[in-house]
Design an enzyme around this catalytic site. Sequence first.
Site, PDB file in Angstrom:
ATOM      1  N   ILE A 112       0.764  -0.946  -0.141  1.00  0.00           N
ATOM      2  CA  ILE A 112       0.001  -0.145   0.022  1.00  0.00           C
ATOM      3  C   ILE A 112       0.982   1.350  -0.137  1.00  0.00           C
ATOM      4  CG2 ILE A 112      -1.673   1.348   1.291  1.00  0.00           C
ATOM      5  CD1 ILE A 112      -2.633  -1.324   2.450  1.00  0.00           C
ATOM      6  N   HIS A 113       0.688   2.183  -0.927  1.00  0.00           N
ATOM      7  CA  HIS A 113       1.619   3.244  -1.045  1.00  0.00           C
ATOM      8  C   HIS A 113       0.843   4.394  -0.818  1.00  0.00           C
ATOM      9  CE1 HIS A 113       5.151   5.214  -2.889  1.00  0.00           C
ATOM     10  NE2 HIS A 113       4.473   5.942  -3.599  1.00  0.00           N
ATOM     11  N   PRO A 114       1.479   5.527  -0.229  1.00  0.00           N
ATOM     12  CA  PRO A 114       2.861   5.268   0.495  1.00  0.00           C
ATOM     13  C   PRO A 114       2.668   5.217   1.995  1.00  0.00           C
ATOM     14  CG  PRO A 114       2.349   7.784   0.206  1.00  0.00           C
ATOM     15  CD  PRO A 114       1.205   6.629  -0.265  1.00  0.00           C
ATOM     16  N   CYS A 153      10.924   7.035  -3.944  1.00  0.00           N
ATOM     17  CA  CYS A 153       9.785   6.659  -2.950  1.00  0.00           C
ATOM     18  C   CYS A 153       9.301   5.459  -3.166  1.00  0.00           C
ATOM     19  CB  CYS A 153       8.869   7.508  -3.396  1.00  0.00           C
ATOM     20  SG  CYS A 153       7.939   7.419  -5.121  1.00  0.00           S
ATOM     21  N   GLU A 158       4.659  -1.137   3.423  1.00  0.00           N
ATOM     22  CA  GLU A 158       5.138  -1.335   2.138  1.00  0.00           C
ATOM     23  C   GLU A 158       6.477  -1.873   1.877  1.00  0.00           C
ATOM     24  OE1 GLU A 158       5.020   1.371  -1.288  1.00  0.00           O
ATOM     25  OE2 GLU A 158       5.176   2.799   0.085  1.00  0.00           O
TER      26      GLU A 158
END
Length: 522
Positions: free
Chosen positions: A496-498, A522, A502
């Site tokens: 799951i970003h950000p 990122c 993750e």
Amino acid sequence: MAAMAVRAAALPRPAGCLWWRTQVAAGGVRGAARDAAGQQDYDLLVIGGGSGGLACAKEAAQLGKKVAVVDYVEPSPRGTRWGLGGTCVNVGCIPKKLMHQAALLGGMIQDAPHYGWKVPQQVPHDWRKMAEAVQNHVKSLNWGHRVQLQDRKVKYFNIKGSFVNEHMVCGVTKGGKETLLSAEHIVIATGGRPRYPTDIEGALEHGITSDDIFWLKESPGKTLSLADVALECAGFLTGLGLDTTVMIRSIPLRGFDQQMSSLVTEHMASHGTQFLRGCTPSRVKKLPDGQLRVTWKDLASGREDMGTFNTILWAIGRVPETRSLNLEKAGVNTNPNSHKILVDAREATSVPHIYAIGDVAEGRPELTPTAIMAGRLLAKRLCGQSSDLMDYDNVPTTVFTPLEYGCVGLSEEEAVTRHGEEHVEVYHAYYKPLEFTVAERDSSQCYLKMVCLREPPQLVLGLHFLGPNAGEVTQGFALGIKCGASYAQVMQTVGIHPTCAEEVCKLRISKRSGLDPTVTGC
């Protein structure tokens, strides 16, 4: 005992409960209970009103059993008292997490100007206000537990219980009134209390423990925490702006992964907590101005030193609450060194119908969730609803230091010991939480590693995460590891970003490769 009764005849003694002489007669234990004046009769009697004991009692009552709970808290040496709910609710997990949160908010206030908030340069903290709010919440939980017991028709006795024989317990109120209780099954869930050093002059008279710190009405001020095993209190005290020193005799966070432990203490040291390593205190003296002067010895050099503090916080381990239970009268065996109760996989003691769960049981993790689950499963087995046993492998936990450390499964050291270094692969990464970027926070200790078997598909043996919200991150991955997740499966999981979580799904660099594990981009 099903075909026989224990008929009790009272013999007086100078103080305490009655001594009992048992005689065999027909009619079962319940018949004997009915014959003894003032004696109660239950399917299940739980000694100890902490997380595990209450969970067991409520589950059994919901499944139709007649249940009673006996609970009594001896005041700490400083006189601190609290209500129903055990260590977690009153002097453990709950107040600790709330004070940890108070300290985190202080850090967020420092970050706020970077995000455009106009905040005064000096924002003082009010200990009294925080303590009152935390204590009020704890008291609401005490009341909630009593209501739940009443709703489920569990009889609650605020008495100190000790065994008379294998089916009977004598409880004594604060005023000295005695009550006899008997039950078909008895569960011991009395937990433990903080240990005071017995060889240090002034330790008991002038020190406090975790039994007291959360109930202080005034700020503890400059604090010395003597802690081989506990850093959490020192962390939130520093975060609240207090001058805090931790004295460590050997290694911090014993039993945890030692690389992670080192990173935890590095972060604390870089954020203001002072450490005295390899030192041991010899005496504590109260000065005329009320301050406490502590004398200690550096174990490496043999040099003696001293310092003055407002509060001395002992956090050197815990002792089980077993010595006042008269376990020998019931035939319950304990470990002669730890004084914990010996149990089997069913939580049964040396007496088949007497059980022990939680911190009081030998070889069990001293964690609230394990005690709760063990208590519920035990109740279901006693009620014939299940045969499931508690699985103590891959239990997740989190240390709520300023930078939280969450883990599940084996440490790197344990994995190497069990499987051999050549059969273990460790994937790791240093990462920077997005929240740290704008505020320009140091992320040197934000680190995670996954310990796996080297042979494909590389079963995950342990996960270790150091960073914000570590408990939330670890809880999610604990399910996969409990279900036998492999490294390959974790790498197939979409992150799951950000988020910080993750980063677990992006672990590509092994320690064996020697490559730089620092995450870029990122």
